[in-house]
Every structure is written in C-alpha cells, then in structure tokens.
Write a protein that holds these residues in place. Sequence first.
Motif, PDB file in Angstrom:
ATOM      1  N   VAL A  38      15.246  19.003 -50.479  1.00 51.06           N
ATOM      2  CA  VAL A  38      13.812  18.729 -50.326  1.00 51.06           C
ATOM      3  C   VAL A  38      13.076  18.990 -51.652  1.00 51.06           C
ATOM      4  O   VAL A  38      12.153  18.265 -52.022  1.00 51.06           O
ATOM      5  CB  VAL A  38      13.224  19.558 -49.167  1.00 51.06           C
ATOM      6  N   VAL A  50       6.107  19.776 -44.712  1.00 51.58           N
ATOM      7  CA  VAL A  50       7.061  19.432 -43.652  1.00 51.58           C
ATOM      8  C   VAL A  50       7.055  17.922 -43.387  1.00 51.58           C
ATOM      9  O   VAL A  50       8.039  17.366 -42.903  1.00 51.58           O
ATOM     10  CB  VAL A  50       6.747  20.244 -42.365  1.00 51.58           C
ATOM     11  N   ARG A  51       5.958  17.261 -43.750  1.00 51.97           N
ATOM     12  CA  ARG A  51       5.874  15.815 -43.517  1.00 51.97           C
ATOM     13  C   ARG A  51       6.669  14.994 -44.535  1.00 51.97           C
ATOM     14  O   ARG A  51       6.860  13.796 -44.360  1.00 51.97           O
ATOM     15  CB  ARG A  51       4.411  15.356 -43.560  1.00 51.97           C
ATOM     16  N   VAL A  72       9.776  15.671 -45.599  1.00 53.91           N
ATOM     17  CA  VAL A  72      11.202  15.976 -45.503  1.00 53.91           C
ATOM     18  C   VAL A  72      11.959  14.732 -45.033  1.00 53.91           C
ATOM     19  O   VAL A  72      11.469  13.999 -44.171  1.00 53.91           O
ATOM     20  CB  VAL A  72      11.381  17.139 -44.499  1.00 53.91           C
ATOM     21  N   PRO A  73      13.140  14.472 -45.602  1.00 52.21           N
ATOM     22  CA  PRO A  73      13.950  13.351 -45.097  1.00 52.21           C
ATOM     23  C   PRO A  73      14.140  13.475 -43.582  1.00 52.21           C
ATOM     24  O   PRO A  73      14.343  14.584 -43.070  1.00 52.21           O
ATOM     25  CB  PRO A  73      15.287  13.527 -45.829  1.00 52.21           C
ATOM     26  N   THR A 121       5.618  19.858 -36.197  1.00 53.80           N
ATOM     27  CA  THR A 121       5.365  19.386 -37.561  1.00 53.80           C
ATOM     28  C   THR A 121       3.871  19.457 -37.885  1.00 53.80           C
ATOM     29  O   THR A 121       3.470  19.960 -38.939  1.00 53.80           O
ATOM     30  CB  THR A 121       5.875  17.933 -37.701  1.00 53.80           C
ATOM     31  N   ILE A 165       2.629  23.103 -38.480  1.00 52.80           N
ATOM     32  CA  ILE A 165       2.986  23.841 -39.698  1.00 52.80           C
ATOM     33  C   ILE A 165       2.780  23.018 -40.963  1.00 52.80           C
ATOM     34  O   ILE A 165       3.186  23.442 -42.052  1.00 52.80           O
ATOM     35  CB  ILE A 165       4.448  24.368 -39.646  1.00 52.80           C
ATOM     36  N   CYS A 166       2.115  21.849 -40.867  1.00 50.99           N
ATOM     37  CA  CYS A 166       2.017  21.014 -42.061  1.00 50.99           C
ATOM     38  C   CYS A 166       1.041  21.586 -43.087  1.00 50.99           C
ATOM     39  O   CYS A 166       1.015  21.137 -44.224  1.00 50.99           O
ATOM     40  CB  CYS A 166       1.710  19.558 -41.713  1.00 50.99           C
ATOM     41  N   GLY A 179      13.209  23.891 -47.076  1.00 47.34           N
ATOM     42  CA  GLY A 179      13.229  22.466 -46.739  1.00 47.34           C
ATOM     43  C   GLY A 179      12.705  22.180 -45.347  1.00 47.34           C
ATOM     44  O   GLY A 179      12.846  21.069 -44.842  1.00 47.34           O
ATOM     45  N   TYR A 180      12.072  23.166 -44.718  1.00 50.61           N
ATOM     46  CA  TYR A 180      11.330  23.044 -43.452  1.00 50.61           C
ATOM     47  C   TYR A 180      12.179  22.763 -42.215  1.00 50.61           C
ATOM     48  O   TYR A 180      11.836  23.192 -41.112  1.00 50.61           O
ATOM     49  CB  TYR A 180      10.236  21.965 -43.536  1.00 50.61           C
ATOM     50  N   LYS A 181      13.255  21.999 -42.367  1.00 51.14           N
ATOM     51  CA  LYS A 181      14.016  21.590 -41.173  1.00 51.14           C
ATOM     52  C   LYS A 181      14.402  22.781 -40.306  1.00 51.14           C
ATOM     53  O   LYS A 181      14.226  22.740 -39.083  1.00 51.14           O
ATOM     54  CB  LYS A 181      15.269  20.807 -41.589  1.00 51.14           C
TER      55      LYS A 181
END
Lengths: 780, 158
Positions: free
Chosen positions: A677, A709-710, A712-713, B126, B129-130, B138-140
């Motif tokens: 990311v 977060v928007r 991200v792949p 999403t 937390i945006c 990497g947020y995932k």
Amino acid sequence: MADDVIGKSIPRIDGLDKVTGSAIYTADMKLPGMLYARMLLSPHAHAKIVSINTDRARSLPGVKAVLTGAELPYRVGLYMIDKPILASEKVRYFGEPVAAVAAVSEDIAHEAVGLIEVEYEILEPVLDAKKALEPDAPLVHEQLHTYECVKGVFCPMGGTNIANRFQLRKGDTEDGFKQCHKIVENEFYAPQVQHVPLETHSSIAHWKPTGNIQIWTSAQSPFAVRNLLSVALGISHARIRVIIPYLGGAFGGKAGIHLEPLVALLSKAAGFKPVKVTATRTEEFITLPCRQGLHARIKTGVSREGRILAQEIEYIWDAGAYADYGVNIGRASGYSGAGPYDIDNVKLDSYTVYTSKPFGTAYRGFGHVELFWAIESQMDMVARELEMDPVDFRMKNLLDVGSTTVTGEKITKHTGSVRKCLEAVAKEIGWAKDARPAKETNGKIRAKGIAVLHKAPAMPPNTASGAIIKFNEDTTVDVLVSGVDYGQGTATSLSQIAAHALKLPFEKIHFIWAKDTDYNPYDWQTVASRLTVMGGLCILRAAEDAIDQIKTTASGALGVDKEELDVDDGRVFVKGDKATGLDYKNVIMGYMFPNGNSIGGPVIGRGSYVAEGLTNLDLETGQGLPALCWTYGAHAVEIEVDTRTGEIEVTQLVSAFDVGRIINEALCRGQVIGGGVQGVGTALIEQYVYDGEGHLLSDSLTDYKIPTVRDVPHEMKQIFVETPHDKGPLGARGVAEHPMISVPPAIANALFNGTGKRIKALPLSPENVFLALHEDSKKP
Amino acid sequence: MQIVTLKVNGESISVPVEDNWSLLRVLREELALTGTKEGCGMGECGACTVLLDGVPINSCLVLAREMDGREIRTIEGEAPQGELSNLQQAFLDNGAIQCGFCTAGMLMSARGLLMRNPDPTEEEVTEAICGNLCRCTGYKPIVAAVLDAATREKQHGR
C-alpha cells in the motif's frame, strides 16, 4: 520436543500495550523540570545569514536558552559529515533550522522564536539536480572538499555539487551495443516523497552537570545516535545514554541522527534541564528528511532473441541540501542498479547531487523504489519494442544459479529465486501472453502489469550486531538485542527464534522491549531489512552459548561428559534418556549438591555477528561483494483506469517474495500488505511540490496525501517462496522494505498495457494520467 | 483559565483550561491520558480520535472549554478493568497493529461505528475509518479486525 514455533503466526508481543494505549512513545514523555524547544526555520531555500539578533527572545520571561548556528561549531553525519546542527553562515533549504529556543512552555518557546530577527541575503537556489551538475551552477556546499566521509568508499567532488560519484563497469558496453539488434533509451523521474510516520520526530535530552547526557528519542538506531553524537561533540560513548521507547513508525526517516544533538545542546545551554522537542507535522515535511528524487537514464541493447547484451545507466540523485545518508543510497543503487538481470556488459554511473531542497535519507527500499521505477518501466518498454511478452522477456534475462551479478557475485542455489517469484505472480494474476487490447467499458479500462525486484541490506561491510540471553530464576529468559521494532514485528519473530534455539516454550521468552545503550548489546542500526537476519544469527549464537553453559554445569552435577548431554523442554539430560537429567531451574543459576557445594552460576549467553565475507567495492569498476543476502520478489497488478478522470484504482495486487524461510507468517504478510500500500502511495499520489523559489508547497497532510483505507487495492495476495539462505538464521531473509519496491512500475506497465500510454515521471496521479491519455487532443 | 467538568471514561473530572486549549491537549497534558496521540494537530490524520457523547471526533479540533458536561471516551476506557474488549482482541488477532501510533484513534472510530451499527458491512467499516491514517498496516487487517469484532460482539457482547 516442544512444538516448534518457527513459521507460526504468533500475535505480536507488543500488541497488548498498543491496543490499550499503555505503550509510551517519546512524544508521550514528560520529565520533572522539562523545558520545551521550538525552532526558527529558514524562509528561503538558499540564503546567506547576514545577522541574527536573539536579544528580544532571550529577554522573554520563561526562556531558558537560545542557540544559533554560530554557537554550534559541529557537523554530524553517518557516511558524509556535512550537516550542521543549526544552519550557520548560510541556509541550504526552506525549513532548515536557523535558531532554537528552550522555554518553560511550548507556547513561550513558540513566542520567543517569533522574536528572533534574522537578516538574509538571498542566493540563487539550485532546484534541479541535473542543473546542479552544470559548470556554472551555484554551489550548495562550498567547503565540500574539506568534509570528512567514509574514505575509500565515497568520492565527493569538491568544487561541484556532487556529494558522491559511484561507478560500475562490467564487460565492455561499447562492444556490447555493437552486437545489438535494437537499442532502447529512456529517461525516467521519481520526485522526492516523504515517509510520513504517524509519530513525528520527538527527542528529549538531559545534559547533566556531571557531563553525562541521557536521551530518549524516536530513533531507529540507539547506537548510531550515540556514536554520531559522540563523534560530533567529542564526548566519550560511555557518557551518552540513548533510550528508545515505543516508536511510532520510521521507514528509514528515523535512521541515523536528527534532532538529538540540538536538544542535547539546548539542555546544556539551559543549565542542565531536560529539553524536549516534538516536530510539528509541517516541520516533519519541511525540516526533517524526505526521500531523494531520481533522474534516471537507461540505454538497453538487446539481441534479436531478446537477450540483454549491454546496458548503460545513469542515476542522478536529488539529494537535497545534505547527503549524510544520501551518498550511500547513491552507492547502493549503483551496485544494485541494473536489477536482477544477467547482463555481461554494464556501465553504470550514480551521482548523489546537492540541491537547495529538504534533504533525502533512507526510506523503505533505500533507493530501490526509485531505481526500479526506471528499470522495470524500461524492461517492459524494451520487451514491447521487441514485440515480446514482458514476462517472457524477463525470463530470458533474469539471474539464475550460475549467473554473475554486476559486481561479480556468483548466484548460487542459496541466493534465492526471482524467477519463481515472477512465475508465481504471473500465474496468480492470470497473465495471458496474447491478451487482446483492453476494452473500454463506461470509460473505464482494466489491464494488468508486472515487475520484479531485488534488494540486499545496504550497509558497511563490517556491520555488526550482538545479543544477550539471560536466564531468570523461574527459567524465563530475557532476550536483549538493540534492533528497534517500530512496527515490523521483529521483536516477535526474534523471540520465536530464541524459543526455537533454546528449545523452550514461546511463553518463556521475555524480549526486552526498550532499547537502552547502557544495558543492551551493540547493534549498528535498525535498517536495511537486516534485523531478522543479523539479530537472528546473534540470538542463535547466544542460545548456543547459553546451552553450552547449561550442559557444562549439568555435566559437573551428573558426572557425565558434556558431549553426552542433550536439552529439550526445559531439561538437560543424558542423550536418549530424558529421565536421567536435571530441570533447567536446578541448573540455570548454578547447581547445588546435597551438601551445599555449588557449581556453575547464572547462565548468560552471548552472541555476536559481523557481516562476513563482504568487501568494499573497487572505486573504478564497482566490483566486489556488497551484499549479505539478496531478497527477490515480484508484483503483478490489475488496475482500472478511468479515462474520463485519469484516476487509477488498483483492483488486484499479487506479490511474491523469496523469504528463505518464514519465521512468522502473519507478520510477514503484514509487511507485504503494508509495504504494498505504501508503494501504491508512491505510485499514484505522493510527491513534493515546490514553487519557483524552492518553498515546499506540499507541507501538510492537506496538501500531501498518503493512502487512506479507500486507496487500498481491492484484492491483495501474498505468496512466499522459500529457498533457504545458507547464511540466514534458519534460512531466513529480510522482507521489510521489498514489498514497496516495484509497485509503481507494475502499475505503469499495466497502464501502458491498457491504454498504450507510457508515463515516465511519477506519480501516476489523475492529473498526469489524464494529460497522458488526452495528449493528442491537446495539440493544436 | 476556566474550570470545565468533563466526564472522561465514566469519571467526572474538573480541570482548569485556557481558552485556546484543545481537548487533545487537556487529555494528554493535563489528564495524562497519553493513549490518545497527536499526529498532525490539524484534523487530517485521525490519531487523536476520541468519542464525544458516543461520536468519534478529532480531539485536536475541539476546544476544551466547550466540553463542559460532555462525555468523553478514550482508548483508556476501552479495557477499564484490564480485560480486553472484543474489538481490541480482534485487532491483536488480525494483525491490525504495527507501530501502534494510529491504533487508539482507529479503535475509537471503530468503537463509535459498532455503537451505532453493531452489524456493519465492509463498506461501512471503510467509511468509518477513512479519516484515520495508518502508514504501516495497509488497512486491510484493520478492516478485517473491525468486521471480526462485530461478529464476536454480536455473539458475546463487548
């Protein structure tokens, strides 16, 4: 035998402190009587300091110290000692600290800074690294020829803006190009970007009346801070104590030394009161370091069959105002800079060039994100020129067992396999050689791209680490190393290595979190994806030493030869006869015979490691052995580009790395996802933007965006190849930096595959992509 | 200076504040609740997120003097007796933490979401937390952790 912990996804040992808010970072700390520092920053990119008047600031109630560069005749630096603590005589970038105040409150310090009057004489700034090479370019460092640097490794060119020249010559490129069917030449550019750790730089120093200095700081490398401060100020190492509490992200930006000398000297000037400085987010952007920019030119010659016969590469690094770290990025990107390809004839020149901009330092990948932007874009362009599939073209040229790297290193079966990584990602993304041109649906085009990468730790050939393993009375074990875990998870994976080596349950391992140069064994720096490897090797050696001590004591207690003993599950026993032996708890503090006589003593294992077998590189040819271990990898992406807006969405990112051996799978995946990311950020949105006078305009998170977060792949997949590394601990290699490398060219290659448009300057922002897609319609 | 009375993590606290002090400053500097972090001081990063009457806000953008009588919840209130909430446990189990500097803000944004919507979709997580930046994970794993926590809390409560 206890269940082996190697490979298990044990949750990070620091997690509990972090989810409860009880992890204390430097920025959270407060000492009795502590003062607060603020800095006055240069409003110009290049200017002579004519005069500084601090009278009004000094007389403000609550101000305890004011310092200017004239009072601090010191320079600091890791590889090139070129950086003053405060600018003196002239400023070299917008945002450079010119003066500093320590006061009883942050508000008063802020007010006092505003009362300092500085008269500048503006000089012409050098804002372009290529222009900085021109003979009539203004000099950023007139005294470059007098600076100290690591001799025999770096070649500063006094009287120019070249902080270092690295050159590499393998084979004969002139002859090689003559044999070529096609020659493809391109130029690429990667702008300066920033690490953007969530915790800005923060340091507290207490210079005591005894002459001892104690520092708490958000640094990656406690011993480097101590050493560089010791060298700069001429103070014994033994008088300086550096402590690293929890660290809120670093990515290279907190390697070496930063605000520590300033707060130390303020503390002394303020009558030995502790002084704290925490950078504002704006200071983080304009005052603290960034990643260097890169201008790359690559000329590649290929045979009709698609073999690369010759390659000429020129890297011009935009180092910014100081290159204390940047010179080594120029060097590392030189010996690594042709990519993981087997090429007989290579000519490579890498220049680290001063400009009037914020200075660059290490950033995840240490030059490789930038150089692979160029190399892997170029490889696709060459393949297309040959009308070859980019995967096939790479497969024809990638290093293999028996190949020789550009510096003359032989690739063995232990080195790792870039081919397996590329194969894996191509398969996973569904790479199709004869993919038809992408179809546009609702203005959107989907396409795929690939890129490969490699990197080895960039460090001096004598880089060293140590570890200590101390048994406690209840057979728990304290493990001390000095590498800092600022999120990578190394503390957990090193604890797993310790548990494995000591044959103890994981719960018995007590990894000492805080790093303190007064108590911890030496370690050079936490950089270069080297901690799992070098820290791991030290722990294996320390464990071996500890077990030897346990066996020695048990041998005396049992009257059995040491060689006849074995250990497992917290017990030392006669081989093959677990019942005949002793529990660790009866041995690790010494063994007492029934009559009270005792032998042995507390078990304290010691492990040391110095990078073995490396050499300095020949200054003319770049030949030698610079790399402790290579980690190879590859990415494949699928993107969707909106032709109406120029926006790219990464719909899939598939990544593969040859990690040698997985120590902790979940932590490994964490590095790959996070790094991927971060690579998307470099690829799509991040860049330093200046006005014409060198003022940084992207100086806040409003104007410098990082992925949310928007961004991200949508789908991410991590694949691990495991070719054990013969020198790594249990076969492991580092993989902290690598996930970020080559994400940008994979996306640019996908953009080309989908639209036929090639962008050669980062970022692939909506604006740049839109302009590229519509360049034809722009023309009159 | 004026005295404001805040209800912080269930406890009433009166504290003298200057007119220009943010809630973040009061929490960290006056009340020593340093679990809440400052990442930018400009409302851009979300590291300082706390719950104000149950709603996630950037505490760096709120003046403390306007908080009289309001209810604040910080990371320190998430596991008051030392027993982790399901949300915290899910962060640990899903690898949602690296350096930890964004973690408190992330947890508070997620807690705010779960309080108003115990069964969120991935898109709702999403959205929630945006406004919280994380440079490490990497947020995932964070999104996965919040969804996992929702499932656990539906079964077992907090």
